[in-house]
Design a protein around this motif. Structure first.
Motif, PDB file in Angstrom:
ATOM      1  N   VAL A 504      62.402  97.080  48.704  1.00 54.71           N
ATOM      2  CA  VAL A 504      62.846  98.247  47.934  1.00 54.71           C
ATOM      3  C   VAL A 504      63.943  97.765  46.989  1.00 54.71           C
ATOM      4  O   VAL A 504      64.929  97.168  47.433  1.00 54.71           O
ATOM      5  CB  VAL A 504      63.392  99.366  48.847  1.00 54.71           C
ATOM      6  CG1 VAL A 504      63.822 100.560  48.004  1.00 54.71           C
ATOM      7  CG2 VAL A 504      62.352  99.784  49.872  1.00 54.71           C
ATOM      8  N   GLU A 505      63.798  98.032  45.687  1.00 52.87           N
ATOM      9  CA  GLU A 505      64.788  97.525  44.736  1.00 52.87           C
ATOM     10  C   GLU A 505      64.889  98.412  43.502  1.00 52.87           C
ATOM     11  O   GLU A 505      63.943  99.115  43.145  1.00 52.87           O
ATOM     12  CB  GLU A 505      64.458  96.089  44.326  1.00 52.87           C
ATOM     13  CG  GLU A 505      63.071  95.909  43.757  1.00 52.87           C
ATOM     14  CD  GLU A 505      62.690  94.444  43.596  1.00 52.87           C
ATOM     15  OE1 GLU A 505      63.556  93.575  43.802  1.00 52.87           O
ATOM     16  OE2 GLU A 505      61.526  94.169  43.267  1.00 52.87           O
ATOM     17  N   VAL A 506      66.062  98.356  42.880  1.00 52.61           N
ATOM     18  CA  VAL A 506      66.315  99.067  41.628  1.00 52.61           C
ATOM     19  C   VAL A 506      65.939  98.145  40.474  1.00 52.61           C
ATOM     20  O   VAL A 506      66.349  96.990  40.428  1.00 52.61           O
ATOM     21  CB  VAL A 506      67.796  99.465  41.503  1.00 52.61           C
ATOM     22  CG1 VAL A 506      68.045 100.168  40.170  1.00 52.61           C
ATOM     23  CG2 VAL A 506      68.203 100.366  42.658  1.00 52.61           C
ATOM     24  N   LEU A 507      65.169  98.674  39.527  1.00 50.35           N
ATOM     25  CA  LEU A 507      64.759  97.879  38.371  1.00 50.35           C
ATOM     26  C   LEU A 507      65.607  98.189  37.144  1.00 50.35           C
ATOM     27  O   LEU A 507      66.150  97.299  36.511  1.00 50.35           O
ATOM     28  CB  LEU A 507      63.284  98.139  38.057  1.00 50.35           C
ATOM     29  CG  LEU A 507      62.300  97.751  39.165  1.00 50.35           C
ATOM     30  CD1 LEU A 507      60.887  98.101  38.744  1.00 50.35           C
ATOM     31  CD2 LEU A 507      62.406  96.275  39.483  1.00 50.35           C
ATOM     32  N   PHE A 508      65.690  99.462  36.784  1.00 54.23           N
ATOM     33  CA  PHE A 508      66.469  99.880  35.622  1.00 54.23           C
ATOM     34  C   PHE A 508      67.434 100.977  36.069  1.00 54.23           C
ATOM     35  O   PHE A 508      67.056 101.872  36.819  1.00 54.23           O
ATOM     36  CB  PHE A 508      65.569 100.445  34.518  1.00 54.23           C
ATOM     37  CG  PHE A 508      64.497  99.507  34.054  1.00 54.23           C
ATOM     38  CD1 PHE A 508      64.769  98.513  33.129  1.00 54.23           C
ATOM     39  CD2 PHE A 508      63.213  99.614  34.543  1.00 54.23           C
ATOM     40  CE1 PHE A 508      63.787  97.646  32.699  1.00 54.23           C
ATOM     41  CE2 PHE A 508      62.210  98.761  34.125  1.00 54.23           C
ATOM     42  CZ  PHE A 508      62.496  97.766  33.201  1.00 54.23           C
ATOM     43  N   ASP A 509      68.674 100.902  35.601  1.00 55.72           N
ATOM     44  CA  ASP A 509      69.633 101.957  35.923  1.00 55.72           C
ATOM     45  C   ASP A 509      70.579 102.152  34.758  1.00 55.72           C
ATOM     46  O   ASP A 509      70.351 101.633  33.658  1.00 55.72           O
ATOM     47  CB  ASP A 509      70.403 101.640  37.214  1.00 55.72           C
ATOM     48  CG  ASP A 509      71.181 100.334  37.131  1.00 55.72           C
ATOM     49  OD1 ASP A 509      71.215  99.720  36.042  1.00 55.72           O
ATOM     50  OD2 ASP A 509      71.764  99.919  38.149  1.00 55.72           O
ATOM     51  N   ASP A 510      71.642 102.928  35.013  1.00 55.06           N
ATOM     52  CA  ASP A 510      72.657 103.217  34.002  1.00 55.06           C
ATOM     53  C   ASP A 510      72.076 103.972  32.801  1.00 55.06           C
ATOM     54  O   ASP A 510      72.426 103.718  31.662  1.00 55.06           O
ATOM     55  CB  ASP A 510      73.355 101.941  33.544  1.00 55.06           C
ATOM     56  CG  ASP A 510      74.697 102.235  32.887  1.00 55.06           C
ATOM     57  OD1 ASP A 510      75.356 103.191  33.321  1.00 55.06           O
ATOM     58  OD2 ASP A 510      75.075 101.527  31.938  1.00 55.06           O
ATOM     59  N   PHE A 511      71.122 104.888  33.050  1.00 49.05           N
ATOM     60  CA  PHE A 511      70.692 105.817  32.021  1.00 49.05           C
ATOM     61  C   PHE A 511      70.687 107.214  32.633  1.00 49.05           C
ATOM     62  O   PHE A 511      70.650 107.369  33.854  1.00 49.05           O
ATOM     63  CB  PHE A 511      69.327 105.448  31.429  1.00 49.05           C
ATOM     64  CG  PHE A 511      68.220 105.287  32.436  1.00 49.05           C
ATOM     65  CD1 PHE A 511      67.409 106.353  32.789  1.00 49.05           C
ATOM     66  CD2 PHE A 511      67.965 104.051  33.013  1.00 49.05           C
ATOM     67  CE1 PHE A 511      66.384 106.200  33.707  1.00 49.05           C
ATOM     68  CE2 PHE A 511      66.931 103.887  33.925  1.00 49.05           C
ATOM     69  CZ  PHE A 511      66.139 104.962  34.276  1.00 49.05           C
ATOM     70  N   ASN A 512      70.722 108.228  31.782  1.00 46.62           N
ATOM     71  CA  ASN A 512      70.917 109.596  32.257  1.00 46.62           C
ATOM     72  C   ASN A 512      69.766 110.513  31.867  1.00 46.62           C
ATOM     73  O   ASN A 512      69.084 110.302  30.868  1.00 46.62           O
ATOM     74  CB  ASN A 512      72.215 110.189  31.693  1.00 46.62           C
ATOM     75  CG  ASN A 512      73.430 109.444  32.203  1.00 46.62           C
ATOM     76  OD1 ASN A 512      73.440 108.954  33.322  1.00 46.62           O
ATOM     77  ND2 ASN A 512      74.456 109.361  31.375  1.00 46.62           N
TER      78      ASN A 512
END
Length: 527
Positions: A504-512
């Motif tokens: 389980v992993e985060v690919l893209f973040d820091d968007f709203n």
């Protein structure tokens, strides 16, 4: 026989005389020398130039040894009320002191000018000026947001004394200089340098060669393998995210303000055809996948459109919609079919009644979202978070009566996204419980609705408020959007899990404010 009465009387008289003498002596002291001794004077201010909030030592004589009984005031400007200038002074906070020195904190409204000391009923204004230092101090680092990510990911550094000039600031991840996009006095927006190897690094900041007193730790994440390019909609446009060996690249392909569409909602990409199909709140559009426009309006005047799906075989587009609030007892929600070129009339496949509830002042009933197509089997699937909560199955032409595959009796609380694996006939469900104060889960079950749902990824940071789902069967991953804060429409990330749930992993973040997304499955046309 001795006369003891006389002896006692004489003794008492001697004691009485002594007490009178002491009382008289004390009274003489009250009118004598000032506590601490000497005349009230101010001989030095050190430093004579300091910043707001810094400490200053005032040296002199005649101060009250109990420092809290003294008062120090700094010049704070002039009051011009009434036409005459009257000096204003602001009281400083006393830190410590003796009869000959007072340590104070420069108050917030202090200006260049004299200071006043009040002690033992006397008041004295200094003959020397105090100067407020308005220069910027050394950079101070407070926090990083986020504290981990891939090369190329945006990082916001919070602190103090950064100034306003991008050119004056240097940010390093260990010894690698980072690119800076924006600077305020309290924040720096930068990005993890390309090519950074995974592991913990130290972020340091300097302004015009003056370095911050400390560094902050940041973890460079390992680049995931076999990541598909992702496209998603947000309230301000359409975005594309790519992860490569060099890092993360997120760009906005289309901005709503530039292309005359509202808050983008549903989305699906046709890689081979080089098009993006998307909806806003009342229209269906298509645009080139490379972000170079033009944006073409296919259908307009549709109420509350949701996510969309396309069928290249029949050249059709499917989407959900819902009547806006009207002062009538019943409105409807729909699943609608159109053509990819917008030339054919819209065909309503399924209609669901939504009854008005006076107690909530809202229409309640079926609310289909997240349509998915299984063209080979002529199947249409969607989730419903309304009155008929669950995962539903219908047909691509609407001639087959819709049926529920999984619902609340199977443990669902807010199904908001689905995808499926044709080869294994497995269905994956993003169940969002945040809005109901419940936990969220990624489930897997049989595509025909038989048997029980099993937990693929349980509640936690990666499954806080999941929505929409896609699958990459080539590499064996399911993807979902995940809202990370209390607000269901707030800070968002795109996560993935292996089909067995072990990775389980985060690919893209820091968007709203992301709404829906799609993956690039197929070959990318040359730009």
């Amino acid at each position: 026989m001795k006369n003891y009465t006389g002896i006692v009387t004489a003794t008492m008289l001697a004691v009485l005389i002594t007490m009178v003498t002491l009382i008289s002596s004390c009274k003489e002291d009250e009118g004598g020398e000032v506590p601490g001794g000497g005349e009230l004077t101010i001989t030095a201010i050190d430093p004579a130039k300091a910043r707001i909030g810094e400490q200053v030592t005032i040296t002199g004589t005649g101060f009250n040894p109990d420092y809290s009984q003294n008062e120090v005031k700094f010049y704070a400007g002039d009051d011009l009320t009434g036409g005459e200038a009257t000096k204003i002074y602001e009281t400083a906070t006393l830190i410590k002191g003796t009869a000959t020195s007072l340590v104070v904190e420069v108050p917030a409204k202090a200006q260049d000018g004299h200071i006043i000391v009040m002690a033992n009923g006397e008041e004295l204004e200094s003959s020397m000026d105090f100067v407020v230092d308005t220069s910027i101090g050394n950079p101070v680092l407070t926090s990083l947001s986020p504290t981990n990510g891939y090369p190329g990911a945006e990082v916001v550094i919070t602190g103090e004394n950064f100034g306003e000039s991008v050119e004056a600031i240097e940010v390093k991840f260990d010894e690698v200089v980072a690119t800076i996009s924006e600077v305020t006095n309290t924040t720096i927006t930068t990005a993890v340098p390309e090519g950074m190897t995974e592991g913990e690094v130290q972020v340091n900041v300097s302004r015009e060669g003056t370095a911050a007193d400390k560094t902050l730790s940041y973890t460079v994440n390992k680049i995931p393998v076999d990541v598909k390019t992702a496209y998603w909609t947000a309230t301000d446009g359409i975005y594309r995210g790519i992860i490569s060996e060099s890092g993360v690249i997120i760009i906005r392909l289309y901005a709503d303000a530039d292309e005359n569409f509202g808050s983008a909602n549903g989305i699906e990409v046709d890689v081979d055809g080089g098009q993006i199909y998307f909806s806003d709140q009342s229209n269906i559009f298509k645009a080139p996948i490379n972000g170079e426009g033009p944006v073409e309006l296919l259908y307009e005047g549709i109420s509350s459109t949701g996510d969309i799906a396309i069928d290249k075989v029949s050249e059709s587009v499917y989407f959900t919609a819902r009547d806006s609030f009207k002062p009538v007892l019943t409105t409807n929600s729909y699943i609608i079919k159109g053509s990819l070129d917008g030339t054919q009339s819209l065909d309503t496949l399924y209609v669901f009644d939504r009854d008005f509830n006076p107690s909530s002042n809202q229409h309640e009933g079926p609310s289909p979202v997240s349509p998915k197509l299984y063209v080979a089997n002529n199947k249409l699937y969607w989730t419903d978070r309304g009155k008929t909560l669950g995962v539903w199955e219908g047909s691509l032409d609407g001639t087959v009566e819709a049926k529920v595959l999984f619902d609340a009796t199977d443990g669902l609380v807010g199904p908001s996204g689905i995808t499926f694996d044709r080869e294994s006939s497995k269905l994956f469900i993003a169940d969002n419980g945040l809005s109901s104060g419940l936990e969220s889960t990624i489930y897997v079950g049989n595509l025909n609705g038989e048997g029980d749902l099993e937990t693929l990824v349980g509640p936690g940071d990666n499954v806080r408020a999941p929505s929409d789902m896609e699958i990459d069967t080539e590499n064996g991953f399911v993807f979902w959007l995940n809202v990370t804060n209390e607000n269901e429409m707030g800070e968002t990330e795109l996560n993935r899990a292996s089909l067995d749930g072990e990775i389980v992993e985060v690919l893209f973040d820091d968007f709203n404010f992301a709404n829906y997304f799609d993956l690039e499955i197929g070959e990318v046309l040359p730009e």
